[in-house]
Design an enzyme around this catalytic site. Structure first.
Site, PDB file in Angstrom:
ATOM      1  N   ARG A  23       0.855  -1.194   0.000  1.00 29.67           N
ATOM      2  CA  ARG A  23       0.000   0.000   0.000  1.00 29.67           C
ATOM      3  C   ARG A  23       0.890   1.244   0.000  1.00 29.67           C
ATOM      4  O   ARG A  23       1.960   1.248   0.592  1.00 29.67           O
ATOM      5  CB  ARG A  23      -0.873  -0.037   1.260  1.00 29.67           C
ATOM      6  CG  ARG A  23      -1.911   1.033   1.362  1.00 29.67           C
ATOM      7  CD  ARG A  23      -2.834   0.782   2.566  1.00 29.67           C
ATOM      8  NE  ARG A  23      -3.688  -0.363   2.321  1.00 29.67           N
ATOM      9  CZ  ARG A  23      -4.000  -1.300   3.216  1.00 29.67           C
ATOM     10  NH1 ARG A  23      -3.527  -1.224   4.445  1.00 29.67           N
ATOM     11  NH2 ARG A  23      -4.787  -2.310   2.908  1.00 29.67           N
ATOM     12  N   ASN A  87      -0.540  -0.971  13.324  1.00 34.57           N
ATOM     13  CA  ASN A  87       0.007  -2.049  12.507  1.00 34.57           C
ATOM     14  C   ASN A  87       1.236  -2.634  13.184  1.00 34.57           C
ATOM     15  O   ASN A  87       2.149  -1.889  13.542  1.00 34.57           O
ATOM     16  CB  ASN A  87       0.468  -1.511  11.144  1.00 34.57           C
ATOM     17  CG  ASN A  87      -0.652  -0.913  10.346  1.00 34.57           C
ATOM     18  OD1 ASN A  87      -1.562  -1.609   9.942  1.00 34.57           O
ATOM     19  ND2 ASN A  87      -0.585   0.392  10.112  1.00 34.57           N
ATOM     20  N   ASP A 105       0.721  -7.887   9.130  1.00 34.05           N
ATOM     21  CA  ASP A 105      -0.670  -8.351   9.186  1.00 34.05           C
ATOM     22  C   ASP A 105      -1.380  -8.129  10.514  1.00 34.05           C
ATOM     23  O   ASP A 105      -2.522  -7.699  10.511  1.00 34.05           O
ATOM     24  CB  ASP A 105      -0.804  -9.841   8.806  1.00 34.05           C
ATOM     25  CG  ASP A 105      -0.049 -10.185   7.546  1.00 34.05           C
ATOM     26  OD1 ASP A 105      -0.234  -9.473   6.541  1.00 34.05           O
ATOM     27  OD2 ASP A 105       0.748 -11.132   7.566  1.00 34.05           O
ATOM     28  N   ASP A 120      -6.842  -9.693  12.479  1.00 32.21           N
ATOM     29  CA  ASP A 120      -6.110 -10.371  11.403  1.00 32.21           C
ATOM     30  C   ASP A 120      -5.136 -11.444  11.885  1.00 32.21           C
ATOM     31  O   ASP A 120      -4.105 -11.696  11.251  1.00 32.21           O
ATOM     32  CB  ASP A 120      -5.380  -9.356  10.510  1.00 32.21           C
ATOM     33  CG  ASP A 120      -6.342  -8.356   9.884  1.00 32.21           C
ATOM     34  OD1 ASP A 120      -7.506  -8.731   9.652  1.00 32.21           O
ATOM     35  OD2 ASP A 120      -5.935  -7.211   9.632  1.00 32.21           O
TER      36      ASP A 120
END
Length: 177
Positions: A23, A87, A105, A120
């Site tokens: 990203r 994150n 993740d 996640d």
């Protein structure tokens, strides 16, 4: 590499463990740089996904990256209060192209009411096998989840409303110059 200055705009790129681009955020405004940390803001920032999809962030968000911790923090400033998306990721690397990190993740979401969720986990386990995360890396990431939760519980740094207010106010001052 020259450190970006207050008011500069940088690109942020997140990668996966296998080196693939995940990203990209364009035009994150830098609010502060130190030897180990960068604080910035995204406000209606263009985000490009690895598959080419594009979207724009909805609200202002203070972003925090560190060279020693295996996480980064996004404080999203919303009508109902500040919520956080964290994150689990490598410490950042900065070059002439962008601020870069590897996304692992696992994420921690903190809602405006204080509720915390680890997200996640299944994706992390899947990628751990697929991309051969080492036992050492797995240990580092899980230890950094604990550090992150301690920061949240202690309202340390980005998890302090005063911190968010100070940096949001500075952003407004710079934006209106």
């Amino acid at each position: 590499m020259r450190l970006p200055k207050e008011g500069d705009f940088i690109t942020i790129q997140s990668y996966k463990h296998d080196g693939s681009l995940h990203r990209t955020w364009r035009d994150t405004m830098v609010l502060k740089t130190t030897e180990n940390a960068i604080i910035g803001v995204n406000d209606h920032t263009l985000v490009t996904e690895s598959d080419g999809r594009r979207w724009v962030t909805r609200e202002p968000a203070i972003v925090y990256f560190h060279r020693k911790y295996w996480f980064n923090i996004i404080a999203m400033i919303r009508e109902n209060g500040t919520s956080y998306y964290c994150n689990l990721a490598s410490p950042y690397y900065l070059d002439s192209e962008a601020l870069k990190y590897i996304d692992y993740d696992l994420d921690v979401k903190v809602f405006a009411d204080g509720e915390k969720r680890l997200l996640d986990v299944e994706e992390y386990e899947r990628h751990k096998k697929k991309m051969n995360y080492s036992n050492d890396l797995d240990y580092i990431l899980k230890e950094n989840v604990k550090i992150l939760v301690d920061w949240i519980n202690q309202e340390r740094g980005p998890f302090s409303q005063a911190y968010v207010n100070i940096w949001y106010k500075r952003y407004i001052e710079l934006k209106n110059r």
